[in-house]
Write a protein that holds these residues in place. Structure first.
Motif, mmCIF file in Angstrom:
data_model
loop_
_atom_site.group_PDB
_atom_site.id
_atom_site.type_symbol
_atom_site.label_atom_id
_atom_site.label_comp_id
_atom_site.label_asym_id
_atom_site.label_seq_id
_atom_site.Cartn_x
_atom_site.Cartn_y
_atom_site.Cartn_z
ATOM 1 N N GLY A 95 0.761 -1.223 0.000
ATOM 2 C CA GLY A 95 0.000 0.000 0.000
ATOM 3 C C GLY A 95 0.796 1.279 0.000
ATOM 4 O O GLY A 95 0.325 2.258 -0.517
ATOM 5 N N GLY A 96 1.975 1.284 0.596
ATOM 6 C CA GLY A 96 2.751 2.501 0.629
ATOM 7 C C GLY A 96 3.403 2.767 -0.717
ATOM 8 O O GLY A 96 3.485 1.900 -1.569
ATOM 9 N N PRO A 97 3.871 3.981 -0.919
ATOM 10 C CA PRO A 97 4.543 4.293 -2.175
ATOM 11 C C PRO A 97 5.929 3.652 -2.250
ATOM 12 O O PRO A 97 6.573 3.440 -1.231
ATOM 13 N N GLY A 98 6.350 3.336 -3.450
ATOM 14 C CA GLY A 98 7.680 2.791 -3.697
ATOM 15 C C GLY A 98 7.629 1.417 -4.321
ATOM 16 O O GLY A 98 6.629 1.021 -4.920
ATOM 17 N N LEU A 99 8.748 0.704 -4.188
ATOM 18 C CA LEU A 99 8.827 -0.641 -4.750
ATOM 19 C C LEU A 99 7.781 -1.543 -4.120
ATOM 20 O O LEU A 99 7.538 -1.475 -2.918
ATOM 21 N N VAL A 100 7.194 -2.397 -4.927
ATOM 22 C CA VAL A 100 6.219 -3.363 -4.437
ATOM 23 C C VAL A 100 6.963 -4.671 -4.229
ATOM 24 O O VAL A 100 7.458 -5.267 -5.182
ATOM 25 N N THR A 101 7.092 -5.072 -2.959
ATOM 26 C CA THR A 101 7.810 -6.299 -2.639
ATOM 27 C C THR A 101 6.944 -7.192 -1.773
ATOM 28 O O THR A 101 6.494 -6.746 -0.718
ATOM 29 N N PRO A 102 6.677 -8.386 -2.224
ATOM 30 C CA PRO A 102 7.077 -8.923 -3.523
ATOM 31 C C PRO A 102 6.213 -8.329 -4.626
ATOM 32 O O PRO A 102 5.118 -7.845 -4.361
ATOM 33 N N PRO A 103 6.710 -8.363 -5.878
ATOM 34 C CA PRO A 103 5.906 -7.867 -7.003
ATOM 35 C C PRO A 103 4.563 -8.603 -7.063
ATOM 36 O O PRO A 103 4.451 -9.743 -6.624
ATOM 37 N N VAL A 104 3.559 -7.942 -7.609
ATOM 38 C CA VAL A 104 2.190 -8.453 -7.630
ATOM 39 C C VAL A 104 1.691 -8.553 -9.068
ATOM 40 O O VAL A 104 1.966 -7.669 -9.882
ATOM 41 N N ARG A 105 0.951 -9.603 -9.349
ATOM 42 C CA ARG A 105 0.274 -9.726 -10.642
ATOM 43 C C ARG A 105 -1.219 -9.553 -10.404
ATOM 44 O O ARG A 105 -1.781 -10.159 -9.499
ATOM 45 N N LEU A 106 -1.857 -8.723 -11.211
ATOM 46 C CA LEU A 106 -3.297 -8.525 -11.109
ATOM 47 C C LEU A 106 -4.032 -9.715 -11.712
ATOM 48 O O LEU A 106 -3.509 -10.397 -12.591
ATOM 49 N N ASP A 107 -5.266 -9.929 -11.255
ATOM 50 C CA ASP A 107 -6.110 -10.925 -11.904
ATOM 51 C C ASP A 107 -6.257 -10.544 -13.372
ATOM 52 O O ASP A 107 -6.350 -9.360 -13.710
ATOM 53 N N ASP A 108 -6.268 -11.536 -14.227
ATOM 54 C CA ASP A 108 -6.325 -11.283 -15.671
ATOM 55 C C ASP A 108 -7.766 -11.072 -16.127
ATOM 56 O O ASP A 108 -8.409 -11.965 -16.648
ATOM 57 N N VAL A 109 -8.262 -9.874 -15.898
ATOM 58 C CA VAL A 109 -9.644 -9.541 -16.230
ATOM 59 C C VAL A 109 -9.757 -9.048 -17.672
ATOM 60 O O VAL A 109 -8.769 -8.625 -18.280
#
Length: 189
Positions: free
Chosen positions: A18-32
């Motif tokens: 939720g915070g700004p910056g690098l997303v760790t671990p990286p996230v994949r969105l649902d493939d909508v």
């Protein structure tokens, strides 16, 4: 964000859900499925895969922060030609405005949104089905709590790598230079 490419990150660049910056671990969105400004149906991950993407959420009827977000992407668009990827890799840099009000964000409304900000070919707009909006917003924000109504939507920019994974979240209404720096770092990574 050159540090992103080198693996060394400044302290402000770390984000934990939720915070700004690098997303760790990286996230994949649902493939909508998304419907773009031309009325064409397209899978989200197909759109993201193979390019470096800055994504924002908007709704075309918004008269408060969404016009600021449009102006932000317009300024980023102007700088895209100056962002270079290594010559051995030809990655497309792209901007994607996701309409989060599918009842109003029709293809015609999305076209008008893009025209309002003089969007070029690297900037598209699309909207998911109503049933997919909340989950997409939650995943993008990294929040575990309900997000509230559309008027309270995020003004963050989300940057994805060529593998369609979310790698960076901005602060609300980020600086143009920050978004461009992250796009460049992801292109060089």
């Amino acid at each position: 964000m050159a540090a992103l490419a080198s693996g060394v990150t400044p302290s402000f660049a770390h984000a934990q859900h939720g915070g700004p910056g690098l997303v760790t671990p990286p996230v994949r969105l649902d493939d909508v499925w998304l419907v773009d400004q031309t009325g064409k149906n397209r899978r989200l991950n197909d759109w993201l895969r193979g390019g470096i993407t800055a994504l924002q959420t908007v709704y075309t009827g918004c008269g408060t922060v969404c016009p600021l977000q449009g102006a932000l992407f317009s300024a980023v668009q102007e700088r895209l030609p100056g962002i270079r990827a290594p010559r051995r890799v030809q990655l497309q840099l792209q901007l994607l405005s996701i309409g989060i009000d599918p009842l109003s964000d029709s293809p015609a409304a999305l076209r008008a949104w893009l025209a309002r900000f003089e969007a070029g070919p690297a900037w598209n707009a699309a909207t998911p089905a109503l049933a997919d909006v909340d989950q997409m917003r939650v995943t993008l924000s990294g929040s575990k709590t309900p997000l509230g109504n559309l008027a309270d939507h995020s003004t963050q920019v989300y940057c994805f790598d060529a593998g369609a994974t979310l790698r960076w979240r901005s602060a609300d209404l980020p600086r143009v230079a920050d978004v461009c720096e992250v796009l460049g770092a992801l292109a060089r990574a």
